[in-house]
Design a protein around this motif. Structure first.
Motif, PDB file in Angstrom:
ATOM      1  N   MET B   1       5.825  50.977 -25.855  1.00  0.00           N
ATOM      2  CA  MET B   1       5.394  50.532 -24.360  1.00  0.00           C
ATOM      3  C   MET B   1       4.366  49.421 -24.659  1.00  0.00           C
ATOM      4  N   THR B   2       4.504  48.319 -24.139  1.00  0.00           N
ATOM      5  CA  THR B   2       3.281  47.178 -24.001  1.00  0.00           C
ATOM      6  C   THR B   2       2.523  47.607 -23.116  1.00  0.00           C
ATOM      7  N   HIS B   3       1.300  47.968 -23.157  1.00  0.00           N
ATOM      8  CA  HIS B   3       0.464  48.411 -22.089  1.00  0.00           C
ATOM      9  C   HIS B   3      -0.375  47.223 -21.816  1.00  0.00           C
ATOM     10  N   VAL B   4      -1.032  46.462 -22.651  1.00  0.00           N
ATOM     11  CA  VAL B   4      -2.031  45.489 -22.344  1.00  0.00           C
ATOM     12  C   VAL B   4      -1.614  44.169 -22.152  1.00  0.00           C
ATOM     13  N   HIS B   5      -1.472  43.741 -21.118  1.00  0.00           N
ATOM     14  CA  HIS B   5      -1.030  42.221 -20.655  1.00  0.00           C
ATOM     15  C   HIS B   5      -1.348  41.848 -19.411  1.00  0.00           C
ATOM     16  N   ASN B   6      -1.297  40.389 -19.216  1.00  0.00           N
ATOM     17  CA  ASN B   6      -1.515  40.048 -17.789  1.00  0.00           C
ATOM     18  C   ASN B   6      -0.043  39.543 -17.167  1.00  0.00           C
ATOM     19  N   GLY B   7       0.774  40.324 -17.494  1.00  0.00           N
ATOM     20  CA  GLY B   7       2.185  39.872 -16.928  1.00  0.00           C
ATOM     21  C   GLY B   7       2.943  39.159 -18.124  1.00  0.00           C
ATOM     22  N   ALA B   8       4.274  39.420 -17.982  1.00  0.00           N
ATOM     23  CA  ALA B   8       5.344  38.867 -19.156  1.00  0.00           C
ATOM     24  C   ALA B   8       5.176  37.356 -19.079  1.00  0.00           C
ATOM     25  N   GLU B   9       4.922  36.498 -18.079  1.00  0.00           N
ATOM     26  CA  GLU B   9       4.924  34.947 -17.925  1.00  0.00           C
ATOM     27  C   GLU B   9       3.936  34.462 -18.694  1.00  0.00           C
ATOM     28  N   THR B  10       2.840  35.206 -18.822  1.00  0.00           N
ATOM     29  CA  THR B  10       1.472  34.243 -19.420  1.00  0.00           C
ATOM     30  C   THR B  10       1.473  34.793 -21.031  1.00  0.00           C
ATOM     31  N   PHE B  11       2.197  36.062 -21.337  1.00  0.00           N
ATOM     32  CA  PHE B  11       1.668  36.695 -22.579  1.00  0.00           C
ATOM     33  C   PHE B  11       1.646  35.859 -23.669  1.00  0.00           C
ATOM     34  N   LYS B  12       2.752  34.973 -23.999  1.00  0.00           N
ATOM     35  CA  LYS B  12       2.519  34.134 -25.167  1.00  0.00           C
ATOM     36  C   LYS B  12       1.287  33.195 -25.212  1.00  0.00           C
ATOM     37  N   GLU B  13       1.312  32.606 -23.866  1.00  0.00           N
ATOM     38  CA  GLU B  13       0.019  31.548 -23.874  1.00  0.00           C
ATOM     39  C   GLU B  13      -1.261  32.527 -23.972  1.00  0.00           C
ATOM     40  N   ASP B  14      -1.508  33.735 -23.253  1.00  0.00           N
ATOM     41  CA  ASP B  14      -2.533  34.599 -23.488  1.00  0.00           C
ATOM     42  C   ASP B  14      -2.936  34.757 -25.275  1.00  0.00           C
ATOM     43  N   ILE B  15      -1.711  35.309 -25.760  1.00  0.00           N
ATOM     44  CA  ILE B  15      -1.827  35.551 -27.602  1.00  0.00           C
ATOM     45  C   ILE B  15      -2.419  34.302 -28.057  1.00  0.00           C
ATOM     46  N   ILE B  16      -1.708  33.031 -27.756  1.00  0.00           N
ATOM     47  CA  ILE B  16      -2.257  31.966 -28.518  1.00  0.00           C
ATOM     48  C   ILE B  16      -3.752  31.526 -28.106  1.00  0.00           C
ATOM     49  N   ARG B  17      -3.965  31.592 -26.924  1.00  0.00           N
ATOM     50  CA  ARG B  17      -5.494  31.161 -26.466  1.00  0.00           C
ATOM     51  C   ARG B  17      -6.319  32.243 -27.149  1.00  0.00           C
ATOM     52  N   SER B  18      -6.116  33.449 -27.060  1.00  0.00           N
ATOM     53  CA  SER B  18      -6.833  34.482 -27.764  1.00  0.00           C
ATOM     54  C   SER B  18      -7.051  34.439 -29.231  1.00  0.00           C
ATOM     55  N   PHE B  19      -5.771  34.072 -29.933  1.00  0.00           N
ATOM     56  CA  PHE B  19      -6.155  33.765 -31.321  1.00  0.00           C
ATOM     57  C   PHE B  19      -6.818  32.819 -31.817  1.00  0.00           C
ATOM     58  N   ALA B  20      -6.645  31.695 -31.040  1.00  0.00           N
ATOM     59  CA  ALA B  20      -7.267  30.334 -31.569  1.00  0.00           C
ATOM     60  C   ALA B  20      -9.078  30.723 -31.084  1.00  0.00           C
ATOM     61  N   LEU B  21      -9.300  31.577 -30.154  1.00  0.00           N
ATOM     62  CA  LEU B  21     -10.768  31.890 -30.014  1.00  0.00           C
ATOM     63  C   LEU B  21     -11.038  32.799 -31.011  1.00  0.00           C
ATOM     64  N   ALA B  22     -10.272  33.674 -31.608  1.00  0.00           N
ATOM     65  CA  ALA B  22     -10.922  34.700 -32.698  1.00  0.00           C
ATOM     66  C   ALA B  22     -10.873  34.154 -34.007  1.00  0.00           C
ATOM     67  N   HIS B  23     -10.052  33.062 -34.289  1.00  0.00           N
ATOM     68  CA  HIS B  23     -10.054  32.392 -35.450  1.00  0.00           C
ATOM     69  C   HIS B  23     -10.316  31.030 -35.663  1.00  0.00           C
ATOM     70  N   ALA B  24     -11.386  30.561 -34.743  1.00  0.00           N
ATOM     71  CA  ALA B  24     -11.455  28.962 -34.796  1.00  0.00           C
ATOM     72  C   ALA B  24     -11.743  28.453 -36.147  1.00  0.00           C
ATOM     73  N   ASP B  25     -12.422  29.406 -36.872  1.00  0.00           N
ATOM     74  CA  ASP B  25     -12.983  28.953 -38.178  1.00  0.00           C
ATOM     75  C   ASP B  25     -11.778  28.720 -39.345  1.00  0.00           C
ATOM     76  N   ARG B  26     -10.651  29.493 -39.084  1.00  0.00           N
ATOM     77  CA  ARG B  26      -9.476  29.301 -39.986  1.00  0.00           C
ATOM     78  C   ARG B  26      -7.993  28.625 -39.473  1.00  0.00           C
ATOM     79  N   VAL B  27      -8.155  28.519 -38.049  1.00  0.00           N
ATOM     80  CA  VAL B  27      -6.745  27.816 -37.827  1.00  0.00           C
ATOM     81  C   VAL B  27      -6.963  26.813 -36.587  1.00  0.00           C
ATOM     82  N   THR B  28      -6.481  25.790 -36.265  1.00  0.00           N
ATOM     83  CA  THR B  28      -6.496  24.815 -35.227  1.00  0.00           C
ATOM     84  C   THR B  28      -5.238  24.796 -34.463  1.00  0.00           C
TER      85      THR B  28
END
Lengths: 573, 573
Positions: B1-28
């Motif tokens: 069960m996927t419990h933590v999300h803001n809705g299916a519509e924004t899931f991918k965009e949320d992942i991508i934005r958050s990943f960029a925030l977490a690893h700005a030193d490694r990925v662009t």
């Protein structure tokens, strides 16, 4: 649900053997112990950081042994403390002559077993310090911060201590660093679903579908509230609000942030949550330093996650960003350690002392062996019953743990030479080592303590036995910190000791005095059903245990009854 | 069960934005694309390795972008291929002038979208190669190895290709290295339980409690057998037996072994399994080189695991043990790249061509816009119905994907200047980009292809429209590789085209000809209920889809019917 295993009995051993096989280049398994040290250890002159706790939390703890992190780790059974004997062996094998820090999360069983190991290490001249982690702000209020449990903040605290030790700090300095790291670290977690132990049909605990349990512990310890599902953005706000409410007055803007998943809450979800958290923290003017998003302290396949924030000063930030090179966590470039590998300082086998026991005491030891046979038999016969009792409020391992311990104690007593003291101390050491967990260490201490009080010279009579049991119980109580009404085995043991004293003071023989005391113990054990356990225990207890007697008290009642019957049979012979 | 999300519509965009925030030193993050390139890229003169696929498999693919691994990655929605537009943008931004390898697992949607992106990149002078991974021996027999799916062996193949590229090999050499890596890699997986998409109430698929599904795909594609639970030792023996059965004749004893967990099968379990596997492989005289045990290619919280073995030669072993330094996977010490950061070679925005369309064609475009309005309306009105149809045999995203695509196409058509060709090509590009997945790329191509055939000069009549649809369909069929009876939209499209041809050849006007053809398409779509889909598709289909028409065929029938009605309204005006 744990699907891949060869049965619960061998699970820990299977994990340890396999981990050693996978990472032989990085870690060395400690012979005869369920633990590892880094492959380049022991390091001469380096403060050794040894961490541990129950299994089921990978990469904690074996996954983070290596340069810049832990020097050694010791693993108990799933969610159960390792035994004091295991902790002792790993620490002894990891010490490079500069002393040892024992680090663990604040749980009763771990405090007992690591505490006992520390005493033994110190008695052998190894300077040993204990630092337990108390990051979980949900588990007690700020006025009782020292009672808080350790959850995912353990990762950060161990990392910081490991880096401080790798820098070359001495024992006092690493201890101070680790205490500072613990005081700077605050976590709050939520759970969505429980986990299932290997071989079990039912989950260890459940969270209602569509609900979030705030503050639920990583072994299912009771949380502080159950709420309806909410979007990640709201969940982030709730977590951040709670953590910031305890922001230390003197803290700067730099923080180490860990968003940890417990097992079944996956990376995509953790990143979504991290993104929302990071935005809120940045809004507050905070600066995130090398955040970690992932599975660092798991609970098998439990669904849940937590936020940990560590308020960094210059030292803490340097240790947080320092290199680490372990099987499951790597940061930067870990250079070869500046310390050289030490020649191991000594055998972990106990020295065999010359037998100075009297003939009378050796004769009396026959009765002790018969009593331990009876103990083992009653525990085995009731193993399932004890397991079921424990499953209502705990993780159901009391039966199997006691069973392992009593079999080991019985076997050790058979092979031990000497008098009453020698036999009971051998039995106690074996019990504690093989049973693990809280009951194991307590029963091990109780048996060994009675032996010590009885000595190896005299044939004990009713009065000496009664005194020995009282003395050992007093030491046990001091060691465990448990009192009457805490819903532990103490609630049956103290009434037993009192009645045994009263009977023997009135002139009763051992067998009738013991039988009368055993009846009191059994009744007292049943009365624990009315009690609520103390806070801070490492298992899911709470209200659901009310109405059920404490399994530790129940097994104590059974055991003293069976031992009394053995005494009576001895009198008849 | 996927419990933590803001809705299916924004899931991918949320992942991508958050990943960029977490690893700005490694990925662009690539602007305007759902993907990343390594922070030191693009690297001048380095062969760029760009990998991708659906989201939900972390650390694949964004977690392994960095030195020694992937140069860039592109993410689709959960378990759905990224669009060709997204692949194009990431590849374009990652290319350092030495060409691009596009790597992905063998799934229909990925092959279509990456293939289309490769054509576009080549047309702009960027030498582009495609290597898809086919490691899953459960998905087709050895005689059809090229039809096999990509599962956890993708991790190994991408790692090897990334290391080869980091060594400085040119495009031909890296392509050859990656093909060799794929040919040397064999995986077999099992599943215990399905996963649940964000926001969904039901799991995507289920495995019966107490059973193990052998060979089940990582998106629930049908396995080869369902068996009773067995201990880890037996499971290991089964996996090893299947993998060794395909041991290449010329293989040496050195192997890279990956024991991968899909999400809810945890580290302790994976280590237990690894230990049993390692002992069996060692018994066979094999030598394990830096084995990996963990979560490398996940499927949200699916319970299951797999064994991947890569038969190493000297080159493959050097690449396997070579350093890598990415957010989620690090090995050894990755030095600074020997390549220098390139100045980005160009904008990824399409050049605006001068409008040369005729007045007639611009007038006719009004009808095209009306047809696209009708398309969008019918898709939106039937979004849930299409989702439900798709959920029976697939992952239920056909409705939402088509809906996103049609809205984007309608909007693009409104703002596009020019004639019929310009409007349809803008609509097609927007459809493919926003819908993603297989349907998205096919509808995007179909619309753009019709536009291309109609041109910007003439006002189309019934015969030209019929010919344009036929031409575009032929290109589509060639591109997709699907034929009649494969249970795809082609099963409705081909009868539609034939009837449209027949009607217009007989002299019917566009509206009546189209209406007759639409009736044929709707009927043909319903008949797909009797069909079994082709092997090798990336979704759980199998027998359970028999009795249900193909959602792609059904939506095609709806759309052509609605467009026909728009033509009739146009005639009435």
């Amino acid at each position: 649900m744990t699907h891949v295993h060869n049965g619960a009995e061998t699970f820990k051993e299977d994990i340890i053997r396999s981990f050693a096989l996978a990472h032989a280049d990085r870690v060395t398994r400690i012979e005869g112990a369920s633990g590892f040290r880094r492959a380049d250890g022991p390091l001469a002159g380096k403060t050794a950081v040894v961490i541990g706790g129950g299994s089921g939390h990978f990469p904690s703890y074996n996954g983070v042994v290596g340069p810049g992190f832990a020097d050694g780790c010791v693993l108990g059974d799933i969610f159960a403390s390792p035994s004091a004997e295991q902790v002792y062996r790993v620490a002894k094998a990891t010490d490079g002559g500069a002393g040892v820090i024992l680090g663990f999360g604040n749980y009763a069983g771990d405090r007992l077993n690591f505490g006992l190991a520390a005493s033994r290490l110190r008695s052998e001249g190894i300077d040993t310090r204990i630092v337990y982690v108390t990051d979980d702000i949900a588990s007690a209020d700020a006025d009782h911060a020292e009672q808080r449990r350790g959850i995912a903040g353990t990762f950060t605290v161990y990392k910081l201590a490991g880096a401080a030790a790798e820098e070359g700090l001495d024992l006092d300095q690493v201890e101070a660093a680790m205490r500072k790291a613990n005081e700077a670290t605050y976590s709050f977690g939520v759970a969505f679903a429980g986990c299932t132990l290997p071989g079990a049909d039912e989950p260890l605990f459940v969270v209602e579908e569509g609900k979030i349990d705030f503050g639920l512990g990583i072994h299912g310890e009771p949380g502080i509230s159950t709420v309806d599902w909410m979007p990640a953005k709201e969940l982030a706000a709730q977590l951040v609000e709670r953590i910031l409410a305890e922001r230390p007055a003197d803290s700067g803007p730099r923080v180490a942030v860990v968003v940890n998943g417990l097992g079944a809450t996956k990376y995509e979800e953790l990143y979504v949550l991290f993104g929302e958290i990071a935005e809120l923290l940045i809004e507050q003017g905070l600066e995130l330093v090398e955040p970690e998003v992932g599975e660092l302290v798991t609970s098998l396949d439990m669904a849940g996650c937590s936020l940990s924030v560590t308020w960094l000063d210059e030292d803490l930030e340097r240790w947080w960003t320092a290199p680490a090179d372990t099987p499951a966590f790597k940061r930067g470039t870990a250079a070869k350690s500046k310390f050289e590998t030490a020649t191991t300082t000594g055998s972990t086998e106990a020295a065999v002392e010359a037998d100075t026991s009297s003939e009378e005491s050796r004769q009396a030891a026959v009765v002790v062996r018969a009593a331990l046979d009876a103990l083992d038999e009653v525990v085995h016969a009731n193993q399932e019953k004890l397991g079921r009792l424990d499953a209502i409020a705990g993780d159901g391992d009391h039966g199997i743990g006691m069973s392992r311990g009593s079999a080991a104690a019985r076997a050790a007593a058979q092979t031990a030479d000497g008098g009453v003291q020698s036999v009971l101390q051998a039995a106690g050491a074996a019990f504690g080592d093989k049973a693990g967990g809280t009951s194991g260490v307590l029963w091990g201490l109780l048996l060994a303590g009675i032996g010590e009080a009885l000595g190896n010279s005299e044939a004990p009579d009713a009065a000496t036995v009664s005194r020995a049991v009282r003395q050992s119980t007093a030491k046990l109580q001091e060691f465990s910190g448990a009192g009457l009404g805490d819903k532990t085995m103490i609630d049956a043991l103290l009434p037993f000791v009192e009645e045994l004293d009263r009977q023997t003071a009135a002139g009763a023989g051992l067998a009738p005095a013991w039988r009368a005391a055993a009846e009191v113990a059994v009744a007292a054990a049943q009365e624990t059903a009315q009690l609520v356990p103390r806070l801070g225990r490492a298992r899911p207890l709470a209200e659901r245990s009310v109405g059920t007697p404490d399994p530790g008290a129940v097994s104590l009642g059974m055991i003293v009854t069976a031992v009394g019957e053995a005494f009576e049979r001895g009198d008849e012979d």
